[in-house]
Design a protein around this motif. Sequence first.
Motif, short mmCIF file in Angstrom:
data_model
loop_
_atom_site.label_atom_id
_atom_site.label_comp_id
_atom_site.label_asym_id
_atom_site.label_seq_id
_atom_site.Cartn_x
_atom_site.Cartn_y
_atom_site.Cartn_z
N UNK A 183 0.83 -1.14 -0.08
CA UNK A 183 0.16 -0.05 0.09
C UNK A 183 1.07 1.09 -0.14
N UNK A 184 1.89 1.17 0.90
CA UNK A 184 2.74 2.56 0.89
C UNK A 184 3.54 2.42 -0.38
N UNK A 185 3.90 1.63 -1.19
CA UNK A 185 4.53 1.60 -2.35
C UNK A 185 3.68 2.04 -3.49
N UNK A 186 2.39 1.73 -3.51
CA UNK A 186 1.60 2.51 -4.16
C UNK A 186 1.38 3.89 -4.25
N UNK A 187 1.33 4.26 -2.83
CA UNK A 187 1.08 5.69 -2.76
C UNK A 187 2.26 6.35 -3.12
N UNK A 188 3.54 5.98 -2.50
CA UNK A 188 4.93 6.45 -2.96
C UNK A 188 4.91 6.72 -4.59
#
Length: 241
Positions: free
Chosen positions: A63-68
Amino acid sequence: MKALYRNILGMIFSVMLIFIIFVTSFEVVCYGSPDFYRNEFIKYDVTGSLEAWMGETMSLDDMCHVLDQTMVYLRGDRENLIIETTINGEPAFFYNENEASHMADVRVLFVKCLFLRAIFILTALAIAGFLIVVAKPGGALYYLSTSFIRVCGAILAVVLLIGVLAATDFTKYFTIFHEIFFRQGNWMFDPRESRMINMLPEGFFSDCALKIVLTFIASVLVVMALSIVITVFTRKHKDDR
C-alpha cells in the motif's frame, strides 16, 4: 507618489511570497515526511478497510509503495498510474480507469501550482531587485517587510476562518473544494468498488490538511516576525531616493 508604487510592488511581492510559502508547505508535508503515510495507514487501518469493503488483501508495504509512486506521478515525475502491486497474493494493477482519471486531474492542478510557484519566485526576485535599484537595499527591505505585514494579517485571518469552518464540518468543505476544482464530477467513489477510497479515507485528508495549515501558519509567522524586525531597523530608509 514614489511611496505608492513601491508599496504596491511590495504588496504584489507579498501575495506571491505567501503563495510560494503555501505551495512549499504542501510539498513539505506531502513529500518531506516519509513515515507520515505509513502512520496514517496504520491509524485508519486501510488494509483492513480494503478487505472489509472489497474482500481484497494487501500488505502495508504494498500500500505504501502504491502511494509513493502516486505522489511521484502527481508532481509530474511519472508518466502514468499503471502501478502494479500484489492483491490477494496475485499481481494486479491498483487503480481502475475512473480513479486514474481523477488522479490525472489532481496532477494537472498540482503541476500548475508548482509552475506558478516557479513564476512567482522569479517575479518576486525581479520586484526585489527593482526596489533595491530605485530605493536602495534599506528602502527595498522596508517596503517589502511593511507590505508583507499588511498582507499577512489579511491572509492569516482568511486561513484561520477557513480552518475553523473546516474543523466544524470537514466533509462539507472537502466536498465544496472538489466541486470547485473538479467540476467534471469524477471524484466520488464507492468503497465497495474503489481501492483508492479505501486507501485514502476522509480522515487521511483531514490530517493532511491540518498538517499543511499548521506548517503554513508557522512559516508565515516566522517570516512576519522577521519582517517586523526588518521594518524597525529600516524605517529611516523609506524615503531614500
